[in-house]
Design an enzyme around this catalytic site. Sequence first.
Site, PDB file in Angstrom:
ATOM      1  N   HIS A 154     122.532  24.029  74.362  1.00  0.00           N
ATOM      2  CA  HIS A 154     122.925  22.767  75.027  1.00  0.00           C
ATOM      3  C   HIS A 154     124.345  22.364  74.654  1.00  0.00           C
ATOM      4  O   HIS A 154     124.678  21.178  74.639  1.00  0.00           O
ATOM      5  CB  HIS A 154     121.966  21.615  74.692  1.00  0.00           C
ATOM      6  CG  HIS A 154     120.523  21.971  74.813  1.00  0.00           C
ATOM      7  ND1 HIS A 154     119.801  21.767  75.968  1.00  0.00           N
ATOM      8  CD2 HIS A 154     119.665  22.557  73.937  1.00  0.00           C
ATOM      9  CE1 HIS A 154     118.557  22.187  75.789  1.00  0.00           C
ATOM     10  NE2 HIS A 154     118.446  22.685  74.560  1.00  0.00           N
ATOM     11  N   SER A 185     153.277  26.042  81.025  1.00  0.00           N
ATOM     12  CA  SER A 185     153.297  25.034  82.076  1.00  0.00           C
ATOM     13  C   SER A 185     154.745  24.782  82.461  1.00  0.00           C
ATOM     14  O   SER A 185     155.639  24.822  81.619  1.00  0.00           O
ATOM     15  CB  SER A 185     152.666  23.743  81.548  1.00  0.00           C
ATOM     16  OG  SER A 185     153.154  22.639  82.278  1.00  0.00           O
ATOM     17  N   LYS A 214     152.442  23.786  76.311  1.00  0.00           N
ATOM     18  CA  LYS A 214     151.212  24.384  76.814  1.00  0.00           C
ATOM     19  C   LYS A 214     151.183  25.903  76.767  1.00  0.00           C
ATOM     20  O   LYS A 214     152.169  26.568  76.978  1.00  0.00           O
ATOM     21  CB  LYS A 214     150.984  23.954  78.271  1.00  0.00           C
ATOM     22  CG  LYS A 214     150.762  22.476  78.438  1.00  0.00           C
ATOM     23  CD  LYS A 214     149.320  22.109  78.253  1.00  0.00           C
ATOM     24  CE  LYS A 214     148.507  22.672  79.363  1.00  0.00           C
ATOM     25  NZ  LYS A 214     147.616  21.732  79.973  1.00  0.00           N
ATOM     26  N   GLU A 263     140.740  31.912  83.220  1.00  0.00           N
ATOM     27  CA  GLU A 263     140.334  30.969  84.276  1.00  0.00           C
ATOM     28  C   GLU A 263     140.226  31.677  85.623  1.00  0.00           C
ATOM     29  O   GLU A 263     139.338  31.386  86.428  1.00  0.00           O
ATOM     30  CB  GLU A 263     141.353  29.826  84.372  1.00  0.00           C
ATOM     31  CG  GLU A 263     141.349  28.912  83.174  1.00  0.00           C
ATOM     32  CD  GLU A 263     142.493  27.904  83.251  1.00  0.00           C
ATOM     33  OE1 GLU A 263     142.205  26.712  83.439  1.00  0.00           O
ATOM     34  OE2 GLU A 263     143.666  28.316  83.152  1.00  0.00           O
TER      35      GLU A 263
END
Length: 459
Positions: free
Chosen positions: A158, A279, A285, A292
Amino acid sequence: MKNESLWSGRFRKGLHPLAKRFSSSIAIDARLYAEDITGSIAHITMLASSSIVSQEECHTIVTALEAIRNEIENGALQLNAEEEDVHLAIERLLIERVGEVGGKLHTARSRNDQVALDERLYLKKVLPQLQRSVRGLQVALLTQAEAHKETIVPGYTHMQHAQPVLLAHHLLAYLPMLDRDHERLGDCLRRLDTSPLGAAAFAGTSFPIDREHAASLLGFSGVMLNSIDAVSARDHLVECIADCSILAMHLSRLAEELVLWSTSEFGFVEMGDEVTTGSSIMPQKKNPDMAELVRGKTGKVYGALVALLTTMKALPLAYNRDMQEDKEPLFDALDTVGDCTTIMTLILEHSHFQCERMERACENDMLLATEIADYLTRKGMPFRSAHTTTGQLIAYAENQKKALAAVELAELKTFSPLFEGDVSDVLSNKASIAAKRSLGSTSYQSVTEQIVYWQNILK
Ligand code: ARG
């Protein structure tokens, strides 16, 4: 003047330019050229050995087909993008080169069995390649597991801290998953290993062809038994995309874990510069874009599965032109999972697991609550009561803002007289891991056994 197609004998006008563009598949199926030529060579060879064409005609055709294949391979020849499909493009090239005799190639054959054959040959080529990529990813995971036989990480259910496990154990969980993917691709290969060639349009042919001979020239283990099935069947393609979808799901779950673990909140892994991007606005970043994208591309692989299932669902037998739409989802799914598998391998090869960070995340000794319940159970308390007692102890410790290990024996005894000095033995992550006894657990011994098992399979 009508624009001549190889099938246009009965037509008085050419196809409307829009209809021509709409129905052309060459942009998609051009990649089948090698399979198409291999299939044609086997077909004409069989026609010659069955005395349907002469050996000389066969020789002329085979020589020209081989030249066409070589020229396409080395870039000297490009298929005409104006053609309807790869089959007609190659046949026309052949006839241009050898003259009318080239027209003998299509004796006892139709594009219906031809395209079915080409697709099967293509899968016989690319599925083993995909299987090898899956093996490559397994090796990358195994290599990381070997390096992290001692690293302890919180295990989650969970998405909540559950119990400590070895990082190696977590990574090794992906090996059997990928092994089943490998096996599924092998099953798919076995099932598609029969030749449709010789079904002709769908009813078979009046020529005395030898389908088994052509099939064995092409390396098939047999022939499809029913000519209508031979040209109608696409379940092997659906199966292939389903296998790709399951593989994509596994890759996506792995990608998601790495994305999550690379956040500042987790900090469990740092992906190398080779597989991350910056970025354009936020200089700090380092984004896990490759992982992804692996996660994101899963969507179109599932989409391909639904697309083909839907295309096929209400098609009457035998061939229908709808089936031309099978190739785009098939190729896209295969290309996509092939790339995703390779990229995941690269990501793993360039990932640095942050062992200290993981171990610090395990410091919360509530991860050991199950150990206490098991301790009480070993001392004779029924597990359900041990669970309740431990729960009360946890609530107490939380209330006192104490770690479990800091709760005194005297306090423990107020929860159960079964607590004794040896309880401290179970209250460490290492002890928890070492104490596991069951086959396939996270214990040090089990993880070592798993590593040896996979080394034998993969190396
Ligand atoms: N381009 C077609 C396909 O991929 C080839 C088969 C065409 N057959 C036909 N009878 N029109 O499905």
